[in-house]
Scaffold this active site. Sequence first.
Site, short mmCIF file in Angstrom:
data_model
loop_
_atom_site.label_atom_id
_atom_site.label_comp_id
_atom_site.label_asym_id
_atom_site.label_seq_id
_atom_site.Cartn_x
_atom_site.Cartn_y
_atom_site.Cartn_z
N HIS A 52 1.53 54.51 30.96
CA HIS A 52 2.80 54.12 30.34
C HIS A 52 3.53 53.15 31.26
O HIS A 52 3.38 53.20 32.49
CB HIS A 52 3.67 55.34 30.10
CG HIS A 52 3.24 56.19 28.96
ND1 HIS A 52 4.13 56.90 28.18
CD2 HIS A 52 2.01 56.47 28.46
CE1 HIS A 52 3.47 57.56 27.25
NE2 HIS A 52 2.18 57.33 27.40
N GLU A 54 6.64 53.06 32.21
CA GLU A 54 7.52 53.69 33.20
C GLU A 54 6.74 54.19 34.41
O GLU A 54 7.19 54.03 35.54
CB GLU A 54 8.28 54.87 32.57
CG GLU A 54 9.21 54.50 31.46
CD GLU A 54 8.59 54.67 30.07
OE1 GLU A 54 9.33 55.07 29.16
OE2 GLU A 54 7.38 54.41 29.91
N CYS A 82 9.28 59.01 26.84
CA CYS A 82 8.64 60.21 26.29
C CYS A 82 8.83 61.36 27.29
O CYS A 82 9.35 61.17 28.39
CB CYS A 82 7.16 59.93 26.06
SG CYS A 82 6.19 59.82 27.60
N CYS A 85 7.23 60.63 30.80
CA CYS A 85 7.95 59.65 31.59
C CYS A 85 9.31 60.18 32.02
O CYS A 85 9.76 59.92 33.14
CB CYS A 85 8.08 58.34 30.81
SG CYS A 85 6.46 57.54 30.58
#
Length: 160
Positions: A52, A54, A82, A85
């Site tokens: 991801h 992040e 999410c 993260c």
Amino acid sequence: MTDADFMELALSLAAEAAAEGEVPVGCVIALGDRVVGTGRNRRESDKNALAHAELEAIAAACRTLGGWRLWQCTLYVTLEPCPMCAGAIINARIPRVVYGADDPKAGSCGSVIRLFDLPYNHKPEVVSGVCGDRCAAQLSDFFRDLRQRKRDADPSPAAP
């Protein structure tokens, strides 16, 4: 630099992700006016559920700053974090999170759950909706184009 300036950088990273067929999510971590980490979604290209934006940006910021505590930084991301993260944000001690578009399916800053409101040892400030229309449009455009490409590639005849 303003929140919108940093979000513009995140939007450009999201555009890079989209150009490679990734869901367009971009992330920038700043220490004052200095960018110390960037990331973009790479789940498809890396074949990794952890890739991801992040997490990539947090890892880069930790390398840049030489430690895991990002207690003076702000994280800017085009899509609401999410749960995974959000957990990384808590663990990195990031005090401020700025995001653009809400994520009604997995958002953990208020759309599905407010993970930062749970009794963890760290509670970041959250600012939502920065360049939100542009962030949401970037995602909508990507998924609309993806659906169209799938329809164009489907050799089955149309239903009567």
